[in-house]
Motif scaffolding. Structure first.
Motif, PDB file in Angstrom:
ATOM      1  N   ALA A 384       0.854  -1.191   0.000  1.00  0.00           N
ATOM      2  CA  ALA A 384       0.000   0.000   0.000  1.00  0.00           C
ATOM      3  C   ALA A 384       0.886   1.235   0.000  1.00  0.00           C
ATOM      4  CB  ALA A 384      -0.919   0.000   1.215  1.00  0.00           C
ATOM      5  N   THR A 385       0.350   2.319  -0.520  1.00  0.00           N
ATOM      6  CA  THR A 385       1.050   3.597  -0.519  1.00  0.00           C
ATOM      7  C   THR A 385       0.559   4.428   0.656  1.00  0.00           C
ATOM      8  OG1 THR A 385       1.278   3.586  -2.921  1.00  0.00           O
ATOM      9  CG2 THR A 385       1.512   5.705  -1.808  1.00  0.00           C
ATOM     10  N   PRO A 386       1.425   4.797   1.600  1.00  0.00           N
ATOM     11  CA  PRO A 386       0.989   5.641   2.720  1.00  0.00           C
ATOM     12  C   PRO A 386       0.982   7.112   2.318  1.00  0.00           C
ATOM     13  CG  PRO A 386       3.290   5.048   2.997  1.00  0.00           C
ATOM     14  CD  PRO A 386       2.839   4.365   1.737  1.00  0.00           C
ATOM     15  N   ALA A 387       0.050   7.865   2.874  1.00  0.00           N
ATOM     16  CA  ALA A 387      -0.047   9.290   2.555  1.00  0.00           C
ATOM     17  C   ALA A 387      -0.672  10.042   3.725  1.00  0.00           C
ATOM     18  CB  ALA A 387      -0.884   9.516   1.290  1.00  0.00           C
ATOM     19  N   LEU A 388      -0.211  11.271   3.928  1.00  0.00           N
ATOM     20  CA  LEU A 388      -0.806  12.203   4.881  1.00  0.00           C
ATOM     21  C   LEU A 388      -1.553  13.261   4.084  1.00  0.00           C
ATOM     22  CD1 LEU A 388       2.255  12.731   7.271  1.00  0.00           C
ATOM     23  CD2 LEU A 388       0.397  11.064   7.500  1.00  0.00           C
ATOM     24  N   VAL A 389      -2.741  13.653   4.547  1.00  0.00           N
ATOM     25  CA  VAL A 389      -3.563  14.634   3.827  1.00  0.00           C
ATOM     26  C   VAL A 389      -3.743  15.861   4.712  1.00  0.00           C
ATOM     27  CG1 VAL A 389      -5.728  15.056   2.621  1.00  0.00           C
ATOM     28  CG2 VAL A 389      -4.764  12.748   2.664  1.00  0.00           C
ATOM     29  N   TYR A 390      -3.322  17.015   4.207  1.00  0.00           N
ATOM     30  CA  TYR A 390      -3.394  18.280   4.925  1.00  0.00           C
ATOM     31  C   TYR A 390      -4.369  19.226   4.214  1.00  0.00           C
ATOM     32  CZ  TYR A 390       0.747  16.992   7.616  1.00  0.00           C
ATOM     33  OH  TYR A 390       1.636  16.372   8.453  1.00  0.00           O
ATOM     34  N   PRO A 391      -5.079  20.064   4.973  1.00  0.00           N
ATOM     35  CA  PRO A 391      -5.965  21.052   4.338  1.00  0.00           C
ATOM     36  C   PRO A 391      -5.200  22.318   3.943  1.00  0.00           C
ATOM     37  CG  PRO A 391      -6.204  21.190   6.704  1.00  0.00           C
ATOM     38  CD  PRO A 391      -5.199  20.088   6.447  1.00  0.00           C
ATOM     39  N   VAL A 392      -5.577  22.897   2.817  1.00  0.00           N
ATOM     40  CA  VAL A 392      -5.058  24.193   2.393  1.00  0.00           C
ATOM     41  C   VAL A 392      -6.224  25.017   1.868  1.00  0.00           C
ATOM     42  CG1 VAL A 392      -2.745  23.367   1.836  1.00  0.00           C
ATOM     43  CG2 VAL A 392      -4.513  23.328   0.078  1.00  0.00           C
ATOM     44  N   SER A 393      -6.044  26.321   1.836  1.00  0.00           N
ATOM     45  CA  SER A 393      -7.068  27.224   1.313  1.00  0.00           C
ATOM     46  C   SER A 393      -6.467  27.986   0.148  1.00  0.00           C
ATOM     47  CB  SER A 393      -7.538  28.194   2.411  1.00  0.00           C
ATOM     48  OG  SER A 393      -8.533  29.062   1.909  1.00  0.00           O
ATOM     49  N   LEU A 394      -6.931  27.674  -1.066  1.00  0.00           N
ATOM     50  CA  LEU A 394      -6.391  28.263  -2.283  1.00  0.00           C
ATOM     51  C   LEU A 394      -7.263  29.429  -2.745  1.00  0.00           C
ATOM     52  CD1 LEU A 394      -5.543  24.980  -4.236  1.00  0.00           C
ATOM     53  CD2 LEU A 394      -4.044  26.314  -2.752  1.00  0.00           C
ATOM     54  N   GLN A 395      -6.634  30.406  -3.331  1.00  0.00           N
ATOM     55  CA  GLN A 395      -7.336  31.548  -3.905  1.00  0.00           C
ATOM     56  C   GLN A 395      -7.606  31.288  -5.383  1.00  0.00           C
ATOM     57  OE1 GLN A 395      -8.368  33.962  -1.762  1.00  0.00           O
ATOM     58  NE2 GLN A 395      -7.423  32.599  -0.255  1.00  0.00           N
ATOM     59  N   GLY A 396      -8.390  32.155  -5.998  1.00  0.00           N
ATOM     60  CA  GLY A 396      -8.731  31.995  -7.405  1.00  0.00           C
ATOM     61  C   GLY A 396      -7.494  31.950  -8.282  1.00  0.00           C
ATOM     62  N   GLY A 397      -7.443  30.955  -9.179  1.00  0.00           N
ATOM     63  CA  GLY A 397      -6.309  30.842 -10.082  1.00  0.00           C
ATOM     64  C   GLY A 397      -5.172  29.991  -9.558  1.00  0.00           C
ATOM     65  N   GLU A 398      -5.169  29.664  -8.255  1.00  0.00           N
ATOM     66  CA  GLU A 398      -4.115  28.821  -7.691  1.00  0.00           C
ATOM     67  C   GLU A 398      -4.424  27.354  -7.941  1.00  0.00           C
ATOM     68  OE1 GLU A 398      -2.075  31.089  -3.957  1.00  0.00           O
ATOM     69  OE2 GLU A 398      -4.013  30.133  -3.569  1.00  0.00           O
ATOM     70  N   LEU A 416      -0.241  14.795   0.646  1.00  0.00           N
ATOM     71  CA  LEU A 416      -1.271  15.313  -0.264  1.00  0.00           C
ATOM     72  C   LEU A 416      -1.972  16.504   0.371  1.00  0.00           C
ATOM     73  CD1 LEU A 416      -2.835  11.915  -1.397  1.00  0.00           C
ATOM     74  CD2 LEU A 416      -1.034  13.215  -2.538  1.00  0.00           C
ATOM     75  N   PHE A 417      -2.617  17.324  -0.455  1.00  0.00           N
ATOM     76  CA  PHE A 417      -3.274  18.532   0.016  1.00  0.00           C
ATOM     77  C   PHE A 417      -4.705  18.583  -0.533  1.00  0.00           C
ATOM     78  CE2 PHE A 417       1.246  19.258  -0.638  1.00  0.00           C
ATOM     79  CZ  PHE A 417       1.646  19.563   0.656  1.00  0.00           C
ATOM     80  N   LEU A 418      -5.658  18.852   0.354  1.00  0.00           N
ATOM     81  CA  LEU A 418      -7.062  19.007  -0.033  1.00  0.00           C
ATOM     82  C   LEU A 418      -7.460  20.456   0.161  1.00  0.00           C
ATOM     83  CD1 LEU A 418      -9.872  17.827  -0.777  1.00  0.00           C
ATOM     84  CD2 LEU A 418     -10.245  17.463   1.676  1.00  0.00           C
ATOM     85  N   ASP A 419      -7.962  21.076  -0.894  1.00  0.00           N
ATOM     86  CA  ASP A 419      -8.407  22.468  -0.799  1.00  0.00           C
ATOM     87  C   ASP A 419      -9.726  22.513  -0.039  1.00  0.00           C
ATOM     88  OD1 ASP A 419      -8.826  25.155  -1.097  1.00  0.00           O
ATOM     89  OD2 ASP A 419      -9.432  25.041  -3.206  1.00  0.00           O
ATOM     90  N   VAL A 420      -9.784  23.304   1.043  1.00  0.00           N
ATOM     91  CA  VAL A 420     -11.008  23.469   1.829  1.00  0.00           C
ATOM     92  C   VAL A 420     -11.470  24.923   1.812  1.00  0.00           C
ATOM     93  CG1 VAL A 420     -10.454  21.525   3.336  1.00  0.00           C
ATOM     94  CG2 VAL A 420      -9.723  23.835   3.978  1.00  0.00           C
ATOM     95  N   GLY A 421     -10.864  25.729   0.962  1.00  0.00           N
ATOM     96  CA  GLY A 421     -11.169  27.151   0.911  1.00  0.00           C
ATOM     97  C   GLY A 421     -12.351  27.471   0.024  1.00  0.00           C
TER      98      GLY A 421
END
Length: 453
Positions: A384-398, A416-421
Motif C-alpha cells: 500500500a502507498t501511505p499518505a498524509l492529507v493536509y488542508p489548504v485554502s487556495l485563492q482563485g487561479g491557484e 497530499l493537500f485538499l483544498d477546503v477554501g
C-alpha cells in the motif's frame, strides 16, 4: 498592553492563537467556562502585572459569555479560510443539488462573516430541498373519541368502562389509522427547524440573522400539520424509515446532529450560554471521509485489523488495534491515508518538517510519518502507498499543489493537500487526480531498487 480589556463587547481570537487579557476580564467569568470553550487561561509570568495569556485550542465558532451582569461576545476564527458549506456537505455524506446550491449562493454574502451562520444556512438549504421533494405523509395509529359514530375499531373495553356505565353511550372510543403528516420523522424535522430558528436569533451578525430567519419562515408552513414536541433520544430507536419514508435517513441524521448539538451547543457545562462551536479537526476528518467515499475510482475499506504480542510458545498475550484513518482500494493499488488537520498549526518537535503551502505553515511530524508507514506495512494492507492529507485554502487561479514525498524508508510516503477554501469544489477533481497518481504501483525509492538489482 492587553488585547482583551474589561468592558470589551467583542473578543476576537484565531484558532491556536495566544492573546493577552486583563485580569479583571478573565475574572468576570468562571474558570470552567473558559475551559469548556477550549480556551487555555494562564497568568503571564515575567511580564506586565495583571495580564493573563488566553490560548485558543480545539473549537471554532462564536459564543455569548454571560456571568451576572457581564456580557461579552466571543469569536474564534479558523486559521485556514475554510468553506464550511463544503466541509459540512461531505462530513454528513450529502452533496447539494442544484436547488440547494442556488439558495446557498444567494445568501452566501450575508452569512459568510459568521461561521455559525454558515452551518445553520447549510442545514436550512438541505431541509428546504428535502421538503420540496420528499416530505411525506404516513399512516399513523391514533385513538379518538367520536360522538355518535364509529370509525376504525371500537375499543369495547374502554367504551364499557369509561362511557357506557356513565350514561354516555353516544361516546365511542375508537382506534384507527390516519394518513397524516404528523408522524415521528416529520416531528424530528420540525423540532430541528425550531432549534435553528432559536439559534438564528442569537447570531451576532444582523444580516445573517435576518437571512436565516426569512428561510425559517418560508419552511415552517410546510410543517403546518406537524405537532411541536420535544424529541428524546429514545425516539430515534423507534423510528421506522420504510415505505414512503425510506428517503428520510440522511435528513434525519442531519437533524439529529442539529438537535443533539453535534457541532452546535446552547449549554456548556453548568453555565447556560449561546454558543455555536465545532471542532474543526473533526469536521475536516469527517469531510475528507465523505470526499474519499465519493471518489468513483476508489472504495473505502472499513475493515480494521490488529497487531498481537505473542510469547515464545506462540500464545497470543494481547492485541492492539491497527486503525488508520482511511484505507482506499483502487484497481491500481491500495492507499493508506491519515488526515492531519490537527497538526497544521501546532508547534511540534524541532525535527518536524515545515512546509509553506498557500500562505499556511504546515508541520509534518515525525510520529505521523512513522505511524502512516507502519500502517501501510501491516500484513493485511501491504502493499500500500501511505499518505498524509493536509488542508489548504487556495485563492482563485491557484492550482492544487502536487504531492510531496518523504524518502529514506523502504517505501516513500506521500503528502497530499485538499483544498477546503472558497474554491474547494472546483479543485476537488485535482485532488482525485492526485489520489489516482498515488494509488498506482507502489513506488520504491531508487536506493531500494538499486539494492534489489
Amino acid at each position: 498592553m492587553a488585547d482583551w480589556n474589561v468592558g470589551d463587547g467583542l473578543l476576537d481570537i484565531t484558532e491556536h492563537q495566544t492573546l493577552l487579557a486583563e485580569e479583571g476580564l478573565v475574572e468576570c467569568f468562571p474558570p470552567e467556562l473558559w475551559s469548556v470553550l477550549g480556551l487555555g487561561i494562564n497568568r503571564r509570568l515575567g511580564g506586565a502585572a495583571g495580564l493573563w495569556e488566553v490560548s485558543a485550542d480545539r473549537y471554532v465558532g462564536v459564543a455569548q459569555l454571560r456571568s451576572g451582569k457581564e456580557r461579552a461576545q466571543l469569536r474564534i476564527h479558523p486559521k485556514i479560510d475554510a468553506d464550511i458549506f463544503f466541509l459540512a456537505d461531505y462530513a454528513f455524506g450529502a452533496q447539494r443539488d442544484l436547488l440547494a446550491e442556488q439558495q446557498l449562493t444567494a445568501e452566501l454574502g450575508a452569512v459568510r462573516p459568521d461561521p455559525a451562520a454558515c452551518l445553520l444556512a447549510w442545514y436550512l438549504a438541505e431541509l428546504d430541498s428535502f421538503v420540496r421533494r420528499w416530505l411525506r405523509r404516513e399512516y399513523v395509529l391514533r385513538r379518538e373519541v367520536f360522538d355518535g359514530k364509529v370509525r376504525g375499531r371500537l375499543l369495547v373495553g374502554d367504551y364499557v368502562a369509561q362511557y357506557l356505565g356513565r350514561g354516555q353511550a353516544h361516546k365511542a372510543p375508537c382506534q384507527l389509522f390516519d394518513l397524516t403528516p404528523n408522524n415521528l420523522a416529520n416531528q424530528i424535522l420540525k423540532a430541528a427547524l425550531r432549534r435553528v430558528a432559536r439559534l438564528s436569533t442569537r447570531l451576532p451578525v444582523p444580516a445573517a440573522k435576518r437571512a436565516l430567519l426569512r428561510r425559517v419562515d418560508r419552511l415552517l408552513p410546510a410543517f403546518s400539520g406537524v405537532a411541536d414536541r420535544t424529541i428524546l433520544s429514545s425516539d430515534y430507536n423507534r423510528l421506522q424509515l420504510r415505505g414512503a419514508l425510506r428517503h428520510y435517513g440522511p435528513m434525519i441524521a442531519k437533524s439529529r446532529a442539529m438537535l443533539e448539538g453535534f457541532y452546535l451547543s446552547e449549554e456548556l457545562g453548568s453555565h447556560v450560554q449561546d454558543a455555536f462551536l465545532w471542532d474543526m479537526s473533526v469536521l475536516f476528518e469527517e469531510a475528507l471521509r465523505g470526499v474519499l467515499a465519493s471518489w468513483p475510482d476508489g472504495q473505502l475499506d472499513r475493515k480494521r485489523w490488529s497487531a498481537y504480542v505473542i510469547d515464545p510458545s506462540g500464545v497470543r498475550l494481547s492485541r492492539s488495534a491497527v486503525k488508520p484513518d482511511y484505507v482506499m482500494n483502487t484497481a491500481a493499488g491500495r492507499l493508506v491515508l491519515d488526515a492531519k488537520y490537527k497538526d497544521v498549526l501546532r508547534k511540534g518537535d524541532e525535527d518536524d518538517a515545515g512546509i509553506e503551502i498557500a500562505r499556511t505553515h504546515l508541520r509534518v511530524g515525525r510520529a505521523d510519518i512513522y505511524q502512516a508507514i507502519s500502517y501501510s506495512r501491516h500484513e493485511r494492507y501491504a502493499p500500500a502507498t501511505p499518505a498524509l492529507v493536509y488542508p489548504v485554502s487556495l485563492q482563485g487561479g491557484e492550482a492544487l499543489p502536487a504531492a510531496y514525498t518523504v524518502e529514506g524508508f523502504q517505501q516513500d510516503l506521500l503528502i497530499l493537500f485538499l483544498d477546503v477554501g472558497p474554491h474547494a469544489k472546483a479543485n476537488l477533481g485535482a485532488f482525485y487526480d492526485r489520489l489516482a497518481d498515488a494509488a498506482g504501483p507502489v513506488a520504491l525509492p531508487a536506493s531500494a531498487v538499486a539494492a534489489a538489482a
